[in-house]
Design a protein around this motif. Sequence first.
Motif, PDB file in Angstrom:
ATOM      1  N   ILE A 194     -25.609 -12.679  -4.044  1.00 16.12           N
ATOM      2  CA  ILE A 194     -26.626 -13.469  -3.347  1.00 16.12           C
ATOM      3  C   ILE A 194     -26.027 -14.574  -2.473  1.00 16.12           C
ATOM      4  O   ILE A 194     -26.729 -15.129  -1.638  1.00 16.12           O
ATOM      5  N   ASN A 195     -24.759 -14.890  -2.644  1.00 11.57           N
ATOM      6  CA  ASN A 195     -24.015 -15.715  -1.682  1.00 11.57           C
ATOM      7  C   ASN A 195     -22.525 -15.604  -1.989  1.00 11.57           C
ATOM      8  O   ASN A 195     -22.116 -14.715  -2.736  1.00 11.57           O
ATOM      9  N   GLU A 196     -21.713 -16.478  -1.425  1.00 11.68           N
ATOM     10  CA  GLU A 196     -20.260 -16.333  -1.558  1.00 11.68           C
ATOM     11  C   GLU A 196     -19.742 -16.482  -2.976  1.00 11.68           C
ATOM     12  O   GLU A 196     -18.641 -16.040  -3.283  1.00 11.68           O
ATOM     13  N   GLU A 197     -20.523 -17.111  -3.859  1.00 13.97           N
ATOM     14  CA  GLU A 197     -20.029 -17.399  -5.202  1.00 13.97           C
ATOM     15  C   GLU A 197     -20.865 -16.814  -6.331  1.00 13.97           C
ATOM     16  O   GLU A 197     -20.401 -16.775  -7.467  1.00 13.97           O
ATOM     17  N   PRO A 256     -23.989 -10.194   1.025  1.00 12.23           N
ATOM     18  CA  PRO A 256     -25.062 -10.709   0.173  1.00 12.23           C
ATOM     19  C   PRO A 256     -26.395 -10.071   0.530  1.00 12.23           C
ATOM     20  O   PRO A 256     -26.586  -9.586   1.648  1.00 12.23           O
ATOM     21  N   ILE A 257     -27.313 -10.074  -0.428  1.00 10.93           N
ATOM     22  CA  ILE A 257     -28.673  -9.593  -0.214  1.00 10.93           C
ATOM     23  C   ILE A 257     -29.598 -10.805  -0.124  1.00 10.93           C
ATOM     24  O   ILE A 257     -29.458 -11.762  -0.876  1.00 10.93           O
ATOM     25  N   GLU A 258     -30.527 -10.755   0.799  1.00  9.62           N
ATOM     26  CA  GLU A 258     -31.505 -11.837   0.915  1.00  9.62           C
ATOM     27  C   GLU A 258     -32.580 -11.666  -0.149  1.00  9.62           C
ATOM     28  O   GLU A 258     -32.969 -10.546  -0.492  1.00  9.62           O
ATOM     29  N   LEU A 259     -33.074 -12.785  -0.687  1.00  9.39           N
ATOM     30  CA  LEU A 259     -34.095 -12.762  -1.732  1.00  9.39           C
ATOM     31  C   LEU A 259     -35.475 -12.982  -1.123  1.00  9.39           C
ATOM     32  O   LEU A 259     -35.642 -13.836  -0.244  1.00  9.39           O
ATOM     33  N   THR A 267     -33.371  -5.568   4.635  1.00  3.72           N
ATOM     34  CA  THR A 267     -33.365  -5.262   3.214  1.00  3.72           C
ATOM     35  C   THR A 267     -33.389  -6.552   2.410  1.00  3.72           C
ATOM     36  O   THR A 267     -32.531  -7.416   2.589  1.00  3.72           O
ATOM     37  N   VAL A 268     -34.382  -6.685   1.519  1.00  2.00           N
ATOM     38  CA  VAL A 268     -34.523  -7.891   0.701  1.00  2.00           C
ATOM     39  C   VAL A 268     -34.747  -7.488  -0.749  1.00  2.00           C
ATOM     40  O   VAL A 268     -35.326  -6.436  -1.041  1.00  2.00           O
ATOM     41  N   GLN A 269     -34.278  -8.321  -1.660  1.00  2.00           N
ATOM     42  CA  GLN A 269     -34.402  -8.019  -3.085  1.00  2.00           C
ATOM     43  C   GLN A 269     -35.681  -8.609  -3.651  1.00  2.00           C
ATOM     44  O   GLN A 269     -36.007  -9.773  -3.423  1.00  2.00           O
ATOM     45  N   ILE A 270     -36.411  -7.787  -4.428  1.00  2.00           N
ATOM     46  CA  ILE A 270     -37.659  -8.243  -5.036  1.00  2.00           C
ATOM     47  C   ILE A 270     -37.593  -8.287  -6.561  1.00  2.00           C
ATOM     48  O   ILE A 270     -38.421  -8.944  -7.188  1.00  2.00           O
TER      49      ILE A 270
END
Length: 266
Positions: free
Chosen positions: A65-68, A138-141, A231-234
């Motif tokens: 979801i981000n760099e870390e 990363p995937i966007e939320l 593409t976004v995560q649900i």
Amino acid sequence: MFLHFGILLLLSQGLLGEGGLSEAIDGDSRIIGGKDATPGMANYQVSIRAHERHQEWHSCGGSIINEEYVLTAAHCVYQKNKNDMSVVVGSHTINKGGDRYKIKKLIPHAKWSRPVVKNDIGIIQIEGKFKFSDKVQPIELLKEMAPIGKKCLFTGWGYTNRRRQTVPNNLQMLEYVTISNDDCTKQLKPPYPKLVPIDAGQLCAKRPNLKGACYGDSGGPLVIQDEKNKTVQIGVVSWVVPCAKDYPDVFASVHGYYDWIQSNIK
């Protein structure tokens, strides 16, 4: 892995160790019964590995979801030792490839409840930062509530055959359709009255009968394409009626925990 009230929390123990989302959703995709995901399609996908002595196995799924930080299920990280785990990204195969990262911190939701399987959301902080590439992104939320009746896609390395305990080497994919929490509650109430109602921190999705998530799929990402084809995560897979039975699968809702997630990755 463990059973509770006859449900399956999709932890895995002892497992052997370029396309678009629209193409995958439109295709014949499944996990139990098996269809390989296109390499590079789910470049946000994480394999959480468990280690014991000289052995290693895929334990849970997750998403970058981000760099870390990695998003996963609470039961994948609760009361675990970070030194006995690692994160692998950038490969759709279990046996080779990808980049490995040590874990700095495990963050299960403080109100994670195993008896009723609520607040099943967790975060992993890695040591250092992910090296992004065409294979690692990363995937966007999704901030908003997931739409009902929406096609979505799940990816994971869980069993493709529960009875034979068949483990895939290649990442698998499966098409779902979201359903309402009220409908999900009605379907799950007869077998599991103690686990309903499905609350605002959860979402449900249906897939074809005899296909579905199984051992090793916990923590994996459920994604959709939004109005802009992004593409976004649900959701984050939490529990199912084992395995691939004619019931909805239950996910932690990204929307329901959006503020919690953001507060723990700053």
